[in-house]
Design a protein around this motif. Structure first.
Motif, PDB file in Angstrom:
ATOM      1  N   LEU A  15     -11.928   6.332 -15.300  1.00 51.63           N
ATOM      2  CA  LEU A  15     -11.691   6.568 -13.874  1.00 51.63           C
ATOM      3  C   LEU A  15     -10.577   5.664 -13.353  1.00 51.63           C
ATOM      4  CD1 LEU A  15     -12.536   7.949 -11.229  1.00 51.63           C
ATOM      5  CD2 LEU A  15     -14.220   6.118 -10.911  1.00 51.63           C
ATOM      6  N   LEU A  16     -10.612   4.397 -13.735  1.00 48.46           N
ATOM      7  CA  LEU A  16      -9.593   3.453 -13.284  1.00 48.46           C
ATOM      8  C   LEU A  16      -8.219   3.783 -13.868  1.00 48.46           C
ATOM      9  CD1 LEU A  16     -11.597   0.101 -13.573  1.00 48.46           C
ATOM     10  CD2 LEU A  16     -11.029   1.357 -11.488  1.00 48.46           C
ATOM     11  N   VAL A  17      -8.192   4.140 -15.151  1.00 49.50           N
ATOM     12  CA  VAL A  17      -6.918   4.450 -15.806  1.00 49.50           C
ATOM     13  C   VAL A  17      -6.298   5.716 -15.225  1.00 49.50           C
ATOM     14  CG1 VAL A  17      -5.849   5.088 -18.006  1.00 49.50           C
ATOM     15  CG2 VAL A  17      -7.542   3.261 -17.939  1.00 49.50           C
ATOM     16  N   CYS A  18      -7.140   6.660 -14.806  1.00 55.48           N
ATOM     17  CA  CYS A  18      -6.632   7.928 -14.266  1.00 55.48           C
ATOM     18  C   CYS A  18      -6.123   7.804 -12.835  1.00 55.48           C
ATOM     19  CB  CYS A  18      -7.727   9.000 -14.331  1.00 55.48           C
ATOM     20  SG  CYS A  18      -8.033   9.616 -16.007  1.00 55.48           S
ATOM     21  N   VAL A  19      -6.338   6.659 -12.208  1.00 54.13           N
ATOM     22  CA  VAL A  19      -5.783   6.442 -10.868  1.00 54.13           C
ATOM     23  C   VAL A  19      -4.306   6.068 -11.026  1.00 54.13           C
ATOM     24  CG1 VAL A  19      -5.863   5.017  -8.804  1.00 54.13           C
ATOM     25  CG2 VAL A  19      -7.989   5.723  -9.916  1.00 54.13           C
ATOM     26  N   PRO A  20      -3.385   6.864 -10.448  1.00 52.93           N
ATOM     27  CA  PRO A  20      -1.952   6.576 -10.601  1.00 52.93           C
ATOM     28  C   PRO A  20      -1.590   5.189 -10.084  1.00 52.93           C
ATOM     29  CG  PRO A  20      -2.280   8.778  -9.713  1.00 52.93           C
ATOM     30  CD  PRO A  20      -3.628   8.095  -9.678  1.00 52.93           C
ATOM     31  N   GLY A  21      -0.725   4.524 -10.829  1.00 50.78           N
ATOM     32  CA  GLY A  21      -0.270   3.193 -10.442  1.00 50.78           C
ATOM     33  C   GLY A  21       1.049   2.891 -11.117  1.00 50.78           C
ATOM     34  N   ALA A  72       1.603 -17.360  -9.750  1.00 49.99           N
ATOM     35  CA  ALA A  72       2.872 -17.252 -10.482  1.00 49.99           C
ATOM     36  C   ALA A  72       2.942 -15.956 -11.271  1.00 49.99           C
ATOM     37  CB  ALA A  72       3.030 -18.457 -11.409  1.00 49.99           C
ATOM     38  N   LEU A  73       1.848 -15.592 -11.948  1.00 46.98           N
ATOM     39  CA  LEU A  73       1.819 -14.352 -12.720  1.00 46.98           C
ATOM     40  C   LEU A  73       1.941 -13.135 -11.805  1.00 46.98           C
ATOM     41  CD1 LEU A  73      -0.971 -15.145 -15.347  1.00 46.98           C
ATOM     42  CD2 LEU A  73       1.481 -14.950 -15.759  1.00 46.98           C
ATOM     43  N   THR A  74       1.253 -13.187 -10.673  1.00 51.96           N
ATOM     44  CA  THR A  74       1.301 -12.072  -9.732  1.00 51.96           C
ATOM     45  C   THR A  74       2.713 -11.879  -9.188  1.00 51.96           C
ATOM     46  OG1 THR A  74      -0.997 -12.458  -9.064  1.00 51.96           O
ATOM     47  CG2 THR A  74       0.352 -11.134  -7.599  1.00 51.96           C
ATOM     48  N   VAL A  75       3.346 -12.977  -8.782  1.00 48.40           N
ATOM     49  CA  VAL A  75       4.699 -12.896  -8.237  1.00 48.40           C
ATOM     50  C   VAL A  75       5.680 -12.402  -9.293  1.00 48.40           C
ATOM     51  CG1 VAL A  75       6.611 -14.262  -7.318  1.00 48.40           C
ATOM     52  CG2 VAL A  75       4.292 -14.634  -6.466  1.00 48.40           C
ATOM     53  N   ALA A  76       5.534 -12.893 -10.528  1.00 53.24           N
ATOM     54  CA  ALA A  76       6.431 -12.459 -11.602  1.00 53.24           C
ATOM     55  C   ALA A  76       6.272 -10.964 -11.872  1.00 53.24           C
ATOM     56  CB  ALA A  76       6.154 -13.261 -12.866  1.00 53.24           C
ATOM     57  N   GLY A  77       5.034 -10.509 -11.966  1.00 55.25           N
ATOM     58  CA  GLY A  77       4.792  -9.092 -12.225  1.00 55.25           C
ATOM     59  C   GLY A  77       5.251  -8.214 -11.079  1.00 55.25           C
ATOM     60  N   ALA A  78       4.951  -8.607  -9.856  1.00 61.19           N
ATOM     61  CA  ALA A  78       5.352  -7.822  -8.696  1.00 61.19           C
ATOM     62  C   ALA A  78       6.874  -7.780  -8.567  1.00 61.19           C
ATOM     63  CB  ALA A  78       4.727  -8.411  -7.431  1.00 61.19           C
ATOM     64  N   GLY A  79       7.520  -8.916  -8.798  1.00 60.83           N
ATOM     65  CA  GLY A  79       8.979  -8.953  -8.720  1.00 60.83           C
ATOM     66  C   GLY A  79       9.625  -8.049  -9.756  1.00 60.83           C
ATOM     67  N   TYR A  80       9.041  -7.998 -10.952  1.00 60.11           N
ATOM     68  CA  TYR A  80       9.585  -7.135 -12.004  1.00 60.11           C
ATOM     69  C   TYR A  80       9.422  -5.664 -11.624  1.00 60.11           C
ATOM     70  CZ  TYR A  80      10.788  -5.637 -16.725  1.00 60.11           C
ATOM     71  OH  TYR A  80      11.409  -5.062 -17.802  1.00 60.11           O
ATOM     72  N   LEU A  81       8.277  -5.309 -11.024  1.00 60.57           N
ATOM     73  CA  LEU A  81       8.065  -3.932 -10.581  1.00 60.57           C
ATOM     74  C   LEU A  81       9.074  -3.542  -9.503  1.00 60.57           C
ATOM     75  CD1 LEU A  81       4.177  -3.547 -10.379  1.00 60.57           C
ATOM     76  CD2 LEU A  81       5.733  -2.572 -12.065  1.00 60.57           C
ATOM     77  N   VAL A  82       9.331  -4.451  -8.563  1.00 56.88           N
ATOM     78  CA  VAL A  82      10.298  -4.178  -7.506  1.00 56.88           C
ATOM     79  C   VAL A  82      11.680  -3.935  -8.112  1.00 56.88           C
ATOM     80  CG1 VAL A  82      11.531  -5.202  -5.554  1.00 56.88           C
ATOM     81  CG2 VAL A  82       9.042  -5.401  -5.701  1.00 56.88           C
ATOM     82  N   ARG A  83      12.059  -4.754  -9.068  1.00 57.67           N
ATOM     83  CA  ARG A  83      13.373  -4.610  -9.715  1.00 57.67           C
ATOM     84  C   ARG A  83      13.495  -3.268 -10.432  1.00 57.67           C
ATOM     85  NH1 ARG A  83      15.072  -6.042 -14.940  1.00 57.67           N
ATOM     86  NH2 ARG A  83      17.316  -6.438 -15.119  1.00 57.67           N
ATOM     87  N   LEU A  84      12.466  -2.895 -11.198  1.00 51.63           N
ATOM     88  CA  LEU A  84      12.499  -1.619 -11.911  1.00 51.63           C
ATOM     89  C   LEU A  84      12.500  -0.443 -10.935  1.00 51.63           C
ATOM     90  CD1 LEU A  84      10.080  -2.069 -14.953  1.00 51.63           C
ATOM     91  CD2 LEU A  84      12.564  -1.950 -14.978  1.00 51.63           C
ATOM     92  N   GLY A  85      11.634  -0.523  -9.923  1.00 52.44           N
ATOM     93  CA  GLY A  85      11.552   0.564  -8.955  1.00 52.44           C
ATOM     94  C   GLY A  85      12.864   0.786  -8.226  1.00 52.44           C
ATOM     95  N   TRP A  86      13.528  -0.299  -7.827  1.00 53.85           N
ATOM     96  CA  TRP A  86      14.808  -0.194  -7.148  1.00 53.85           C
ATOM     97  C   TRP A  86      15.862   0.436  -8.061  1.00 53.85           C
ATOM     98  CZ3 TRP A  86      16.875   0.323  -2.714  1.00 53.85           C
ATOM     99  CH2 TRP A  86      18.222   0.048  -2.508  1.00 53.85           C
ATOM    100  N   GLY A  87      15.817   0.057  -9.339  1.00 48.05           N
ATOM    101  CA  GLY A  87      16.762   0.643 -10.290  1.00 48.05           C
ATOM    102  C   GLY A  87      16.561   2.137 -10.460  1.00 48.05           C
ATOM    103  N   ALA A 192       6.982   4.362  -6.123  1.00 49.07           N
ATOM    104  CA  ALA A 192       5.642   3.851  -6.397  1.00 49.07           C
ATOM    105  C   ALA A 192       5.716   2.445  -6.980  1.00 49.07           C
ATOM    106  CB  ALA A 192       4.909   4.788  -7.353  1.00 49.07           C
ATOM    107  N   MET A 193       6.601   2.232  -7.952  1.00 47.60           N
ATOM    108  CA  MET A 193       6.749   0.894  -8.532  1.00 47.60           C
ATOM    109  C   MET A 193       7.218  -0.105  -7.482  1.00 47.60           C
ATOM    110  SD  MET A 193       8.223   1.369 -12.425  1.00 47.60           S
ATOM    111  CE  MET A 193       9.409   2.664 -12.147  1.00 47.60           C
ATOM    112  N   LEU A 194       8.178   0.323  -6.651  1.00 43.16           N
ATOM    113  CA  LEU A 194       8.694  -0.551  -5.608  1.00 43.16           C
ATOM    114  C   LEU A 194       7.612  -0.892  -4.587  1.00 43.16           C
ATOM    115  CD1 LEU A 194      11.313  -1.900  -4.549  1.00 43.16           C
ATOM    116  CD2 LEU A 194      11.714   0.179  -3.219  1.00 43.16           C
ATOM    117  N   GLY A 195       6.835   0.122  -4.177  1.00 43.42           N
ATOM    118  CA  GLY A 195       5.785  -0.097  -3.183  1.00 43.42           C
ATOM    119  C   GLY A 195       4.658  -0.963  -3.712  1.00 43.42           C
ATOM    120  N   ILE A 196       4.234  -0.702  -4.952  1.00 41.28           N
ATOM    121  CA  ILE A 196       3.161  -1.497  -5.541  1.00 41.28           C
ATOM    122  C   ILE A 196       3.592  -2.950  -5.698  1.00 41.28           C
ATOM    123  CG2 ILE A 196       1.774  -1.844  -7.634  1.00 41.28           C
ATOM    124  CD1 ILE A 196       1.857   1.231  -7.980  1.00 41.28           C
ATOM    125  N   GLY A 197       4.825  -3.146  -6.176  1.00 41.69           N
ATOM    126  CA  GLY A 197       5.323  -4.508  -6.334  1.00 41.69           C
ATOM    127  C   GLY A 197       5.414  -5.240  -5.012  1.00 41.69           C
TER     128      GLY A 197
END
Length: 208
Positions: A15-21, A72-87, A192-197
């Motif tokens: 159920l959790l894996v099937c939720v888009p993210g 630190a881990l949260t910020v690093a992961g979120a920042g990476y998602l924002v970078r990918l999403g923007w690209g 979605a990646m940008l918003g989640i990040g």
């Protein structure tokens, strides 16, 4: 850990894996850009293999008990998602618009990006810290807790592989002849990646 616990964990995990993210967004974007869906999914699963290893070793509990490290881990992961999403938003691509990179270089890059996304994904860390422990048998079990943790982690990785491969392949097959729709889906994935990040960044920084 009995069969009932395994089935219950499997149902909840699916159920959790099937939720888009972020994972869904990445594998869809990778497929529509003409990149290897298998490499993208393998990278995502490798990231969760890291989570499984840390949880089985008891290191994830230490991370949960350190607000600074978790932040630190949260910020690093979120920042990476924002970078990918923007690209992705800047350069949406149709399925046939594959890059001219060498296959081995492109595949390794897709794999590493997937591993980084899931490896730094706070959602994955919280899954191993809050959901998985509820299905462990602490007393009278035939398997020690680290072995149980590893077994549940492997089950989660199998669920991720099955669901994400299906999503990636279906997105490529269904949209391969529809470049306009493919670009729209790619933009949606990037958003979605940008918003989640961005949400993760705001949520974590607000608690400081």
């Amino acid at each position: 850990m009995d069969a009932g616990a395994l089935i219950s964990f499997l149902a909840l995990d699916l159920l959790l894996v099937c939720v888009p993210g972020a994972d869904w967004a990445y594998v869809i974007a990778a497929g529509l850009r003409g990149r290897s869906v298998l490499s993208a999914v393998s990278g995502l699963v490798a990231g969760y293999a890291l989570h499984t290893t840390l949880a089985a070793a008891g290191l994830a509990v230490l991370v949960a008990g350190s607000p600074q490290l978790l932040t630190a881990l949260t910020v690093a992961g979120a920042g990476y998602l924002v970078r990918l999403g923007w690209g992705v938003l800047r350069r949406p691509a149709a399925p046939e618009a594959a890059t001219a990179d060498a296959p081995d270089t492109r595949t390794s890059r897709v794999f590493l990006r997937g591993a980084t996304i899931s490896g730094l994904n706070p959602k994955g860390l919280l899954l191993y810290l809050s959901v998985l422990p509820q299905f462990l048998t602490l007393r009278g079990a035939h398997l020690p807790v680290p072995a149980q943790t590893a077994a549940l982690g492997l089950l989660h990785m199998a669920c991720c592989a099955a669901v994400y491969l299906t999503v990636g392949v279906l997105s490529r097959v269904l949209l391969s002849a529809r470049p306009t729709a493919a670009r729209a889906v790619t933009r949606t994935s990037g958003a979605a990646m940008l918003g989640i990040g961005a949400f993760l960044l705001v949520e974590r920084l607000a608690t400081l």
